[in-house]
Design an enzyme around this catalytic site. Structure first.
Site, PDB file in Angstrom:
ATOM      1  CE  LYS B 215      -3.981  -2.480   0.077  1.00 51.58           C
ATOM      2  NZ  LYS B 215      -4.930  -2.340  -0.900  1.00 51.58           N
ATOM      3  CG  ASP B 243      -4.131  -0.811  -3.281  1.00 45.92           C
ATOM      4  OD1 ASP B 243      -4.794   0.723  -4.745  1.00 45.92           O
ATOM      5  OD2 ASP B 243      -4.746  -1.566  -3.371  1.00 45.92           O
ATOM      6  CD  GLU B 269      -4.506  -2.755  -6.905  1.00 44.64           C
ATOM      7  OE1 GLU B 269      -4.116  -3.471  -7.150  1.00 44.64           O
ATOM      8  OE2 GLU B 269      -5.977  -2.053  -6.038  1.00 44.64           O
ATOM      9  CD  GLU B 301     -10.005  -1.874  -3.915  1.00 44.57           C
ATOM     10  OE1 GLU B 301      -8.792  -2.335  -4.525  1.00 44.57           O
ATOM     11  OE2 GLU B 301     -10.053  -1.895  -3.275  1.00 44.57           O
ATOM     12  CG  ASP B 324     -15.158  -6.730  -6.258  1.00 45.66           C
ATOM     13  OD1 ASP B 324     -14.621  -6.770  -5.133  1.00 45.66           O
ATOM     14  OD2 ASP B 324     -16.295  -7.029  -5.772  1.00 45.66           O
ATOM     15  CG  HIS B 351     -10.684  -5.966  -5.051  1.00 43.08           C
ATOM     16  ND1 HIS B 351     -11.408  -6.308  -4.675  1.00 43.08           N
ATOM     17  CD2 HIS B 351      -9.646  -5.215  -4.032  1.00 43.08           C
ATOM     18  CE1 HIS B 351     -11.598  -5.752  -3.491  1.00 43.08           C
ATOM     19  NE2 HIS B 351     -10.136  -5.536  -3.454  1.00 43.08           N
TER      20      HIS B 351
END
Lengths: 431, 431
Positions: B215, B243, B269, B301, B324, B351
């Site tokens: 992240k 992400d 992402e 997502e 997703d 995702h």
């Protein structure tokens, strides 16, 4: 002034049966997920988000889920740091997932945020438009969350757009004298038979309306027949707007507008899916060219947030910006959209109708004219005749123009007896 | 087979306290708005939509509000005309207003639609991937609502994309032998201290993972420090994905990726707001150029529906399509997105994580490889280690690869004791 309670009401009006509000995609019982923020002083702020009937209980549940960010705070605290307050709702670390910033959870944010602003306007004894219009530019800019829109507008640019040009008093005098221009959507719902459309059009014209909107998106032969009928009644100079409520695919929208061009439409509203920025841009290119610039693309009533509006403007996808007062996250986010519209030079013609939307948006258009757009050219507030009698401070429309609201607040406080009568499912109207 | 009841459960796992799932914008108690569709036969279909904790009750309320479109119907009726069925949920004339096709109401549609497909897969005794993979092209195409995407893909093009190429058996043999590639996100949550990240990375590498996601979106100095640490552990050849969970503005994303380029990220992402198609396109242009094509933009997502995915592909805004399973309107809408990804040549990397998302999406990637994408190049299913023990048919991941699910259904049926334990607010875990 401390907010001590949020009372949420599920209020629904049985409009579907009459065909009111029927279009290519909706057939609704106009409803409000309505909240009153009560204070120790006895004063309360009112806000709601509009829904179409079924599911209003979901919007109410979302308001309940967000209300802990509001209850227990003081008005002073909230307005000392309005963006932090706004983000506590729009960017809650758990609830954000349900949007993000779209659909039910964002509409609930709008209801609560509007109620907070209503409370402030009432506390200051000003109608919302005046509260906003008399606010220093810095305070307005500090009320806006620029997150995710800085590639389109910066706080510095916003300050410039809001700078005093010396014309405020004159513009206010114009509105006090003439009112704010509007158009009517009460003539052409898909649920009405031709003869009813003709009678309503004739009556509206007689009442002074020179701009009318019809619904399209049924069989194209029906659409063009009804369009000719209305054009016949209103003559060549009045404006005829069309609203497809998203029913067409992109290529279909372009093809159908080539047929409907015969009656010289002033705009085509929601020609395709509300999320389709690139689709709207393609339709706009085609329709603008076909009509030599006379026909515009309008959208916004279900544009989810400032990021969608940003892109619609960046992509030249709209020539009319139809903000809604309670689809996005309330006054703070509406301000960001008005600022972008001013920067991109797109006239604002708010979405209204339903229940209480006219009451809300009149304030926004008045503020926009006084401080941002500064022109009435191409500006109109939508008018629909229904359900105004349920508000403490209903709109006043005279000869097709909104008169300036004078009472303190945002004009969306329901009469207690209307709440009682139309509460779902236990009010007398629903039992 | 007639559906006689929809039982809805609000199931929440207290994950927030541990820092699991913490990123730049979320800190969640992984939750499921879970529905079981019961039949007279005793067989039931299970589906859910994933949420982040607070507000799961709103998603449950939305499932309840839509369930009358499902209860009372037979499986045969539903699959005789799947688009009409799908639209009865996604285009309900009153509930559509709450989206449209986005947020809570659309997630609820996803839960119910997935439960219907799970029921069918169980009735036919096939895992979901096999049900889809063995379906005639015509039936798959008839399951897709092409409304609002015909400017990107037509039913005829979809049929062509699904045509038999003779390679099905060989591809199936590859999956049976090797499993489906994946990557892990369990190493780099923002809530974890550096040493925990280092240990988790080392352990994951030892377990066979050669693709890991971290992240980003905190202070850039923290992001680059953690990125260097992970790169140090995994060496120059393993893939490092990043992400940002939408936290950056467009220009900020471009600037930060110039800094993070040092560690050779494989993808970035959600660099900015999920609704910002034009913003993603701008970031993609900059990042692709900066990295000479090595770094891609990934998103999906929280992309609300097929119309957003359509535009992301039309605008060259993504090079990785992260579907997703339950954010959009279930299997039918996922099919439309997989078809567009195949047409536009964008690899699909679903995702997953949260609770039950790995269980869901493995089926979709397997189907995609067998019938549409037909390559494993650049295809990976996300893997997160949490909460699999609560499912009757949990994923099996061996040396960084998903093994083919074998049991009938969509793999998202909760164990009854997990539902009981984690029901909110009355289960023992929450009391």
């Amino acid at each position: 002034m401390k907010i001590i309670d949020a009372k949420v009401h599920d209020v629904r009006f049985p409009t579907a049966a009459a065909g009111d509000g029927s279009d290519a995609i909706n057939r609704g019982d106009y409803s409000a997920a309505y909240v009153e923020l009560h204070t120790e002083s006895g004063l309360f702020g009112a806000g709601f988000t509009f829904t179409n009937g079924r599911g209003n209980e979901i919007a109410c549940a979302a308001i309940e889920a967000l209300s802990h960010h509001v209850v227990g705070r003081t008005l002073e605290e909230i307005f000392a740091d309005p963006v932090t307050f706004w983000r506590s709702l729009s960017a809650d670390v758990q609830l954000r997932w349900l949007g993000p910033e779209k659909g039910v959870i964002h509409m609930a944010t709008g209801a609560l945020v509007n109620a907070v602003w209503d409370l402030r306007a009432k506390a200051e004894g000003k109608p919302m438009w005046r509260l906003l219009a008399e606010m220093p530019a810095e305070e307005l800019v500090n009320s806006v969350d620029f997150h995710h829109i800085t590639d389109a507008i910066t706080p510095a640019e916003a300050l410039e757009l809001l700078a005093d040009d010396g014309g405020y008093a004159e513009r206010l005098a114009v509105l006090e004298r003439d009112g704010f221009p509007s158009y009517t959507t009460s003539v052409g719902w898909l649920g009405y038979p031709d003869e009813q459309v003709r009678e309503l059009t004739r009556a509206a014209y007689a009442q002074g309306w020179r701009a009318m909107k019809m619904k399209v998106g049924g069989p194209i032969s029906d659409d063009i027949r009804r369009a000719r009928l209305i054009r016949e009644e209103i003559g060549p100079d009045a404006l005829l707007m069309m609203d497809a409520n998203q029913v067409w695919d992109v290529d279909e929208a372009i093809a159908n507008m080539a047929v409907l061009a015969e009656v010289n439409p002033y705009w085509i509203e929601e020609p395709t899916h509300a999320d389709d920025v690139l689709g709207h841009a393609a339709v706009a290119r085609a329709v603008n060219q076909l009509s030599e610039g006379r026909c515009r693309v309008a959208t916004g009533e279900v544009a989810a947030n400032r990021v969608i509006f940003k892109q619609l403007m960046q992509a030249d996808a709209i020539q009319v910006c139809q903000i809604d007062a309670c689809r996005v996250g309330g006054v703070n986010e509406v301000l960001s959209i008005l600022l972008m519209a001013a920067k991109f030079g797109v006239p604002v013609c708010p979405h209204a109708g339903g229940v209480g939307l006219c009451e809300y948006v009149q304030h926004l258009s008045i503020f926009d004219y006084l401080r941002l757009g500064r022109s009435l050219d191409g500006r109109m507030v939508e008018y629909v005749a229904h359900l105004h009698e349920h508000f403490e401070d209903p709109i006043t429309v005279v000869e097709g123009r909104y008169r300036l609201p004078a009472k303190p607040g945002y004009s969306v406080t329901f009469k207690p007896e209307s709440i009682e009568q139309f509460s779902f499912p236990d009010g007398p109207a629903w039992r």
